[in-house]
Write a protein that holds these residues in place. Structure first.
Motif, PDB file in Angstrom:
ATOM      1  N   GLU A 342      -2.185  -7.936   6.843  1.00 39.39           N
ATOM      2  CA  GLU A 342      -3.373  -7.080   6.844  1.00 39.39           C
ATOM      3  C   GLU A 342      -3.056  -5.729   7.474  1.00 39.39           C
ATOM      4  OE1 GLU A 342      -7.952  -6.985   8.588  1.00 39.39           O
ATOM      5  OE2 GLU A 342      -6.894  -8.892   8.406  1.00 39.39           O
ATOM      6  N   GLU A 343      -2.270  -5.741   8.527  1.00 45.35           N
ATOM      7  CA  GLU A 343      -1.924  -4.488   9.201  1.00 45.35           C
ATOM      8  C   GLU A 343      -1.136  -3.554   8.274  1.00 45.35           C
ATOM      9  OE1 GLU A 343       0.484  -2.943  13.202  1.00 45.35           O
ATOM     10  OE2 GLU A 343       0.283  -5.089  12.782  1.00 45.35           O
ATOM     11  N   ALA A 344      -0.148  -4.109   7.570  1.00 45.36           N
ATOM     12  CA  ALA A 344       0.646  -3.286   6.659  1.00 45.36           C
ATOM     13  C   ALA A 344      -0.202  -2.768   5.504  1.00 45.36           C
ATOM     14  CB  ALA A 344       1.822  -4.099   6.119  1.00 45.36           C
ATOM     15  N   ALA A 345      -1.082  -3.627   4.987  1.00 52.77           N
ATOM     16  CA  ALA A 345      -1.947  -3.207   3.886  1.00 52.77           C
ATOM     17  C   ALA A 345      -2.887  -2.094   4.332  1.00 52.77           C
ATOM     18  CB  ALA A 345      -2.744  -4.402   3.358  1.00 52.77           C
ATOM     19  N   ARG A 346      -3.430  -2.229   5.533  1.00 54.31           N
ATOM     20  CA  ARG A 346      -4.320  -1.178   6.055  1.00 54.31           C
ATOM     21  C   ARG A 346      -3.596   0.160   6.136  1.00 54.31           C
ATOM     22  NH1 ARG A 346      -9.078  -1.538   8.615  1.00 54.31           N
ATOM     23  NH2 ARG A 346     -10.086  -3.580   8.767  1.00 54.31           N
ATOM     24  N   GLU A 347      -2.374   0.129   6.628  1.00 52.50           N
ATOM     25  CA  GLU A 347      -1.606   1.366   6.780  1.00 52.50           C
ATOM     26  C   GLU A 347      -1.357   2.037   5.433  1.00 52.50           C
ATOM     27  OE1 GLU A 347       2.778   2.828   8.413  1.00 52.50           O
ATOM     28  OE2 GLU A 347       2.040   0.811   8.888  1.00 52.50           O
ATOM     29  N   GLU A 348      -0.977   1.240   4.442  1.00 43.61           N
ATOM     30  CA  GLU A 348      -0.663   1.809   3.141  1.00 43.61           C
ATOM     31  C   GLU A 348      -1.919   2.287   2.421  1.00 43.61           C
ATOM     32  OE1 GLU A 348       2.216   2.584   2.356  1.00 43.61           O
ATOM     33  OE2 GLU A 348       3.215   1.480   3.948  1.00 43.61           O
ATOM     34  N   TYR A 349      -3.011   1.544   2.559  1.00 43.54           N
ATOM     35  CA  TYR A 349      -4.232   1.981   1.889  1.00 43.54           C
ATOM     36  C   TYR A 349      -4.856   3.172   2.601  1.00 43.54           C
ATOM     37  CZ  TYR A 349      -4.284  -1.564  -1.677  1.00 43.54           C
ATOM     38  OH  TYR A 349      -3.962  -2.302  -2.778  1.00 43.54           O
ATOM     39  N   ARG A 350      -4.558   3.325   3.854  1.00 39.79           N
ATOM     40  CA  ARG A 350      -4.999   4.531   4.551  1.00 39.79           C
ATOM     41  C   ARG A 350      -4.293   5.755   3.951  1.00 39.79           C
ATOM     42  NH1 ARG A 350      -9.203   6.019   8.026  1.00 39.79           N
ATOM     43  NH2 ARG A 350      -8.652   8.062   8.835  1.00 39.79           N
ATOM     44  N   LYS A 351      -3.005   5.594   3.658  1.00 38.74           N
ATOM     45  CA  LYS A 351      -2.256   6.679   3.022  1.00 38.74           C
ATOM     46  C   LYS A 351      -2.845   6.988   1.642  1.00 38.74           C
ATOM     47  CE  LYS A 351       2.182   5.504   5.215  1.00 38.74           C
ATOM     48  NZ  LYS A 351       3.550   4.986   4.958  1.00 38.74           N
ATOM     49  N   LEU A 352      -3.200   5.942   0.929  1.00 40.69           N
ATOM     50  CA  LEU A 352      -3.788   6.130  -0.386  1.00 40.69           C
ATOM     51  C   LEU A 352      -5.116   6.877  -0.286  1.00 40.69           C
ATOM     52  CD1 LEU A 352      -3.870   5.609  -3.422  1.00 40.69           C
ATOM     53  CD2 LEU A 352      -4.787   3.335  -2.945  1.00 40.69           C
ATOM     54  N   ALA A 353      -5.930   6.525   0.716  1.00 44.71           N
ATOM     55  CA  ALA A 353      -7.214   7.204   0.915  1.00 44.71           C
ATOM     56  C   ALA A 353      -7.002   8.680   1.231  1.00 44.71           C
ATOM     57  CB  ALA A 353      -7.996   6.518   2.037  1.00 44.71           C
ATOM     58  N   GLU A 354      -6.024   8.976   2.084  1.00 44.35           N
ATOM     59  CA  GLU A 354      -5.729  10.372   2.415  1.00 44.35           C
ATOM     60  C   GLU A 354      -5.314  11.144   1.169  1.00 44.35           C
ATOM     61  OE1 GLU A 354      -2.756  10.139   5.400  1.00 44.35           O
ATOM     62  OE2 GLU A 354      -4.139   9.511   6.982  1.00 44.35           O
ATOM     63  N   ARG A 355      -4.498  10.521   0.345  1.00 43.60           N
ATOM     64  CA  ARG A 355      -4.044  11.171  -0.884  1.00 43.60           C
ATOM     65  C   ARG A 355      -5.219  11.461  -1.809  1.00 43.60           C
ATOM     66  NH1 ARG A 355       0.913  10.355  -4.891  1.00 43.60           N
ATOM     67  NH2 ARG A 355      -0.148  10.576  -6.886  1.00 43.60           N
ATOM     68  N   ARG A 356      -6.088  10.492  -1.960  1.00 45.18           N
ATOM     69  CA  ARG A 356      -7.241  10.681  -2.846  1.00 45.18           C
ATOM     70  C   ARG A 356      -8.126  11.821  -2.358  1.00 45.18           C
ATOM     71  NH1 ARG A 356      -9.583   4.760  -4.660  1.00 45.18           N
ATOM     72  NH2 ARG A 356      -7.842   4.179  -6.002  1.00 45.18           N
ATOM     73  N   VAL A 357      -8.376  11.859  -1.057  1.00 40.95           N
ATOM     74  CA  VAL A 357      -9.222  12.911  -0.508  1.00 40.95           C
ATOM     75  C   VAL A 357      -8.568  14.273  -0.724  1.00 40.95           C
ATOM     76  CG1 VAL A 357     -10.144  13.896   1.630  1.00 40.95           C
ATOM     77  CG2 VAL A 357     -10.407  11.442   1.162  1.00 40.95           C
ATOM     78  N   ARG A 358      -7.290  14.364  -0.413  1.00 37.56           N
ATOM     79  CA  ARG A 358      -6.590  15.642  -0.556  1.00 37.56           C
ATOM     80  C   ARG A 358      -6.603  16.113  -2.009  1.00 37.56           C
ATOM     81  NH1 ARG A 358      -2.435  14.162   1.682  1.00 37.56           N
ATOM     82  NH2 ARG A 358      -1.086  13.734  -0.115  1.00 37.56           N
ATOM     83  N   LEU A 359      -6.297  15.207  -2.940  1.00 38.16           N
ATOM     84  CA  LEU A 359      -6.304  15.587  -4.352  1.00 38.16           C
ATOM     85  C   LEU A 359      -7.708  15.937  -4.820  1.00 38.16           C
ATOM     86  CD1 LEU A 359      -3.815  12.959  -5.815  1.00 38.16           C
ATOM     87  CD2 LEU A 359      -3.462  15.419  -5.620  1.00 38.16           C
ATOM     88  N   GLY A 360      -8.703  15.245  -4.285  1.00 38.60           N
ATOM     89  CA  GLY A 360     -10.078  15.558  -4.641  1.00 38.60           C
ATOM     90  C   GLY A 360     -10.450  16.969  -4.240  1.00 38.60           C
TER      91      GLY A 360
END
Length: 490
Positions: A342-360
């Motif tokens: 869960e910890e690793a998944a949270r870290e990677e999906y946090r990166k994905l969220a940051e990417r989505r926001v930035r691209l948005g």
């Protein structure tokens, strides 16, 4: 009114606003004077109510109205004067001390409140002419069109009664009665039920045991309901079915001609082929566009690096994380089953969220500078699409979009995003490449967010990752004028 900046740290801002008591009282007095001639109070003629009495009766309620209007209207004006755009709705803080609040309402103390928010970072747009994408194109051949027509035509296939035993592909007409432990169960009985053998409409093992039967035959078959069968009282249970075969009919051959087209509601075979070809090309076109958009987003991601508003990232991460956990729960799996934690998944999906926001934010800025607009007609079409997805609930859906703040933006966002992509396609280098349908439909691992895939549940993360290849912009939260790219293109 005093506006004092108390915090400027990265994108975070905090503003203290002070409105002197005398200014608040002056506004209150102005409003009381305005209603003095209209108010009705027992014992006083209209327009003759002493101001002091009027103030005693209504001063506090008028002051409360002023406070509400100020905290509703002033924040946007303050941000505009500062030349800032807030990533989300600013948080407003006011005193929670009852005695202090009473003094404000009585005009005895200055009215103070704070604004806490994150600013949208300034984005210096770069030259897009260096972006290059490959657009995969599939040539749809006549055989594929005819194969698809034959699948569609199954619904119009005719059957002719035959003598002899039922075989795969035949249609049998049966009466049946289902029992568990010898007792009939609800929903387990039907008469004159038509079943095409091999269609897998019934539970596993049912249809296979009807092969070889002929009209007039009776048979008791035994099957086991799947463990995940929707009816809990039957899931995993062994059951028997009393079968009475009333007719066996063989499927007639399907020929693509004007008669078949007529059965499907079209005037000719040529028109049928034209429509089916268009549907296939549209399906392939959607995949092609998804891959092209992914390539564009990947390159924009490399071009733009800047801090993203934390609150937007938090909101997007919560959207993703909620979907991931829902998918895991539905599949009955854990993060350990997917070779991660869960910890690793949270870290990677946090990166994905940051990417989505930035691209948005980048797509929004590109669209804004290019003058991209969403028309009322496009919004109306999008709303109608929503209504078609929920037949019978049209009234509730309309009320939702009419009464829910931000609901209209959820319709506008994906439309705007696609129009921005269209704008970019006119500026970048696009090379067409002919491919087979297998090549087009193959997973594009190179275009996907590899890091997110490493830590994510591999099979059930699709909805969180898939929006244009992991990279669509935020779905829910977005700045007031930056909601452009918050929606997925799908």
């Amino acid at each position: 009114m005093q506006v004092i900046e108390t915090l400027a740290e990265g994108l975070k801002r905090e503003i203290k606003v002070v409105i002197p008591a005398k200014d608040m009282e002056a506004q209150m007095n102005e409003r009381l004077e305005d209603v003095k001639g209209r108010v009705r109070i027992n014992g006083f003629r209209p327009g003759k109510v002493p101001f002091a009495h009027l103030k005693k009766m209504y001063g506090k309620s008028v002051m409360a109205e002023l406070v509400n209007e100020i905290v509703r209207d002033r924040p946007s004006a303050i941000l505009s004067e500062r030349g800032e755009k807030s990533a989300t709705q600013p948080e407003i803080g006011m005193t929670e001390d009852q005695a202090e609040a009473e003094k404000i309402l009585n005009g005895q103390a200055d009215f103070e409140f704070t604004l806490s928010y994150e600013v949208i970072p300034a984005i210096a747009l770069k030259d897009n002419s260096g972006i290059a994408v490959t657009r995969e194109v599939v040539d749809v051949d006549a055989k594929e069109v005819d194969d698809q027509i034959l699948k569609i035509a199954e619904s119009a296939r005719s059957y002719e009664t035959k003598k002899g035993k039922a075989a795969d592909g035949d249609r049998v007409t049966i009466d049946y009665l289902g029992k568990v432990d010898g007792v009939a169960f609800d929903g387990g009985k039907d008469e004159d039920a038509e079943l095409v053998l091999g269609s897998n409409r019934f539970i596993p093992g049912f249809e296979e045991q009807l092969v070889g039967l002929k009209a007039g035959d009776e048979k008791v078959i035994t099957v086991t309901f799947p463990a995940d069968y929707p009816a809990a009282n039957l899931a995993g249970k062994e059951a028997t079915f009393d079968i009475n075969v009333k007719e066996v009919a063989a499927a007639a051959d399907i020929e693509i001609n004007d008669d078949l087209a007529s059965k499907l509601g079209l005037e000719s075979a040529d028109k049928l082929r034209e429509i089916v070809r268009g549907q296939i090309e549209s399906q392939y076109g959607s995949v092609t566009r998804q891959k092209v958009k992914r390539q564009i987003l990947d390159q924009l991601d490399e071009m733009y690096k800047f801090d993203t508003p934390e609150r937007l990232v938090d909101a997007e991460f919560e959207n993703i994380w909620r979907q991931i956990n829902t998918d895991l729960a539905q599949s009955g799996k854990t993060f350990a089953d997917e070779d991660t934690t869960e910890e690793a998944a949270r870290e990677e999906y946090r990166k994905l969220a940051e990417r989505r926001v930035r691209l948005g934010l980048v797509l929004s800025e590109i669209g804004e500078k290019a003058g991209v607009q969403v028309t009322d007609e496009e919004m109306q079409q999008s709303l109608f699409q929503q209504l078609r997805q929920f037949p019978g609930q049209e009234k509730q859906i309309l009320e939702y979009f009419q009464k829910t703040p931000g609901a209209a933006a959820s319709l506008r966002a994906p439309i705007f995003e696609e129009k921005v992509v269209d704008h970019l396609l006119g500026e970048i280098k696009v090379t067409d490449k002919s491919v087979s349908k297998e090549e087009l439909m193959a997973d594009d691992e190179e275009g996907a967010d590899k890091d997110a895939k490493k830590a994510a549940p591999k099979k059930k993360a699709a909805k969180a990752e898939a929006a244009e290849g992991d990279d669509a912009a935020p779905k829910k939260k977005a700045p007031a004028k930056k909601k452009a790219a918050e929606g997925d293109a799908e």
